[in-house]
Structure formats: C-alpha cells, structure tokens
Design a protein around this motif. Sequence first.
Motif, PDB file in Angstrom:
ATOM      1  N   TYR A   1       0.801  -1.215   0.000  1.00  0.00           N
ATOM      2  CA  TYR A   1       0.000   0.000   0.000  1.00  0.00           C
ATOM      3  C   TYR A   1       0.839   1.273   0.000  1.00  0.00           C
ATOM      4  N   SER A   2       1.963   1.238   0.660  1.00  0.00           N
ATOM      5  CA  SER A   2       2.833   2.403   0.682  1.00  0.00           C
ATOM      6  C   SER A   2       3.338   2.734  -0.724  1.00  0.00           C
ATOM      7  N   SER A   3       3.738   1.721  -1.447  1.00  0.00           N
ATOM      8  CA  SER A   3       4.204   1.927  -2.821  1.00  0.00           C
ATOM      9  C   SER A   3       3.048   2.351  -3.729  1.00  0.00           C
ATOM     10  N   ALA A   4       1.880   1.755  -3.532  1.00  0.00           N
ATOM     11  CA  ALA A   4       0.706   2.150  -4.318  1.00  0.00           C
ATOM     12  C   ALA A   4       0.414   3.631  -4.116  1.00  0.00           C
ATOM     13  N   GLU A   5       0.438   4.052  -2.849  1.00  0.00           N
ATOM     14  CA  GLU A   5       0.199   5.457  -2.534  1.00  0.00           C
ATOM     15  C   GLU A   5       1.193   6.355  -3.258  1.00  0.00           C
ATOM     16  N   LYS A   6       2.459   5.972  -3.275  1.00  0.00           N
ATOM     17  CA  LYS A   6       3.492   6.791  -3.930  1.00  0.00           C
ATOM     18  C   LYS A   6       3.221   6.940  -5.425  1.00  0.00           C
ATOM     19  N   TRP A   7       2.806   5.853  -6.079  1.00  0.00           N
ATOM     20  CA  TRP A   7       2.518   5.934  -7.510  1.00  0.00           C
ATOM     21  C   TRP A   7       1.321   6.845  -7.771  1.00  0.00           C
ATOM     22  N   TYR A   8       0.262   6.684  -6.983  1.00  0.00           N
ATOM     23  CA  TYR A   8      -0.915   7.545  -7.183  1.00  0.00           C
ATOM     24  C   TYR A   8      -0.553   9.014  -6.944  1.00  0.00           C
ATOM     25  N   LEU A   9       0.184   9.276  -5.880  1.00  0.00           N
ATOM     26  CA  LEU A   9       0.562  10.662  -5.577  1.00  0.00           C
ATOM     27  C   LEU A   9       1.482  11.248  -6.644  1.00  0.00           C
ATOM     28  N   ARG A  10       2.324  10.414  -7.199  1.00  0.00           N
ATOM     29  CA  ARG A  10       3.205  10.874  -8.280  1.00  0.00           C
ATOM     30  C   ARG A  10       2.376  11.295  -9.500  1.00  0.00           C
ATOM     31  N   ALA A  11       1.375  10.487  -9.839  1.00  0.00           N
ATOM     32  CA  ALA A  11       0.500  10.833 -10.969  1.00  0.00           C
ATOM     33  C   ALA A  11      -0.264  12.122 -10.686  1.00  0.00           C
ATOM     34  N   ILE A  12      -0.756  12.256  -9.456  1.00  0.00           N
ATOM     35  CA  ILE A  12      -1.509  13.455  -9.069  1.00  0.00           C
ATOM     36  C   ILE A  12      -0.621  14.692  -9.079  1.00  0.00           C
TER      37      ILE A  12
ATOM     38  N   LEU B   1      -9.483   8.922  -7.363  1.00  0.00           N
ATOM     39  CA  LEU B   1     -10.410   7.871  -6.948  1.00  0.00           C
ATOM     40  C   LEU B   1      -9.656   6.675  -6.380  1.00  0.00           C
ATOM     41  N   ASN B   2      -8.604   6.266  -7.063  1.00  0.00           N
ATOM     42  CA  ASN B   2      -7.855   5.088  -6.615  1.00  0.00           C
ATOM     43  C   ASN B   2      -7.165   5.321  -5.278  1.00  0.00           C
ATOM     44  N   ILE B   3      -6.593   6.496  -5.092  1.00  0.00           N
ATOM     45  CA  ILE B   3      -5.930   6.746  -3.806  1.00  0.00           C
ATOM     46  C   ILE B   3      -6.975   6.878  -2.693  1.00  0.00           C
ATOM     47  N   ALA B   4      -8.140   7.426  -3.014  1.00  0.00           N
ATOM     48  CA  ALA B   4      -9.206   7.517  -2.007  1.00  0.00           C
ATOM     49  C   ALA B   4      -9.629   6.122  -1.551  1.00  0.00           C
TER      50      ALA B   4
ATOM     51  N   ALA C   1     -10.065   1.841   2.281  1.00  0.00           N
ATOM     52  CA  ALA C   1     -10.170   0.394   2.461  1.00  0.00           C
ATOM     53  C   ALA C   1      -8.932  -0.259   3.055  1.00  0.00           C
ATOM     54  N   ASN C   2      -7.767   0.296   2.772  1.00  0.00           N
ATOM     55  CA  ASN C   2      -6.552  -0.416   3.146  1.00  0.00           C
ATOM     56  C   ASN C   2      -5.660   0.295   4.150  1.00  0.00           C
ATOM     57  N   MET C   3      -5.737   1.619   4.197  1.00  0.00           N
ATOM     58  CA  MET C   3      -4.802   2.353   5.048  1.00  0.00           C
ATOM     59  C   MET C   3      -5.477   3.027   6.237  1.00  0.00           C
TER      60      MET C   3
END
Length: 152
Positions: free
Chosen positions: A74-85, A96-99, A104-106
């Motif tokens: 989840y930490s890595s997922a968050e980084k990718w979403y934030l990078r795109a944002i 939507l995906n980071i929300a 659900a996960n964090m």
Amino acid sequence: MQSGDVVSAKAAFEALTEKVPNYSGPWTNLGIISAEQRDYVKAEAYFNEALRCQSNNTIAMNWLGYLRAVRKDYSSAEKWYLRAIAIDPRYAEAHLNIAMLYEANMRRPKDALEHYRIYQSHTNGESTLVAAWIRNLEESSNYVASNAELSK
C-alpha cells in the motif's frame, strides 16, 4: 481494444512497439490489457517500459499504483498515485484510486474523503456511488467527532 477484441488489440499494440519502440501509448495499452488479464508481472514490465518512453505517463503510474495495491504494498501504491496526481492534479482516476486505497486499506478516512471530493469535482459529481461513499464517510466522521465532544 474498446470493441472488446483484446487479441487483435494486443497484436496491433505489439506491432506498434516494434515500429515505434519509443512511443509510450502502445506500451501503456499492453500493460492495461495484461493487468486486466491478471498477468501482473507482464503488466508491470509494460508500464515500466511506457515510463521509460515518457516519464510523465500518469496512466502508467496510476496502473502501477493499482498493481502495488493488488500485492498489498500500500505504501508503494500510494506513492505511484501521488506521483501521478503531482504531475496532473486533475487526473480524476488517480484521486479515486488513492481515495479507495486510503479508505479500504490504510484506515485514513479523512484523506479518502478529500480525494473522493476531488474526484467528484473533476467528474462533475457524476458518480452516485462515490457520492454515497462521501456521505458515508462524512456521517461516520461526524459521529466520531460528536462522540469525542461528548466524552470531554
């Protein structure tokens, strides 16, 4: 790809990667096809190739976030979403995906609520499902806040 003929689409994108290997789009589309077929290893390789061609490819970043979330990283997922944002603050799907990741996960409902609201603002509030999620989070946070006040 949009018509559902994944086999033909995949063949066409593979041919494009041979003709124009430095174009990000075909690699991105191959990654999407592979991710939808749950071939996550191949999908990740395609998305990384797309990023090699175009380092600001927010679609590839968003999908890499998804792939990390599937692996429960989840930490890595968050980084990718934030990078795109960070590259495209109006990229609704990343919000939507980071929300969903936050909710659900964090266990970060306030952050989830913020990104759900941003998603709705960028999509003109078209999703009744997201509107319901926002209402649910608002009600639960109001409940938590009012109980905290009562216990003082």
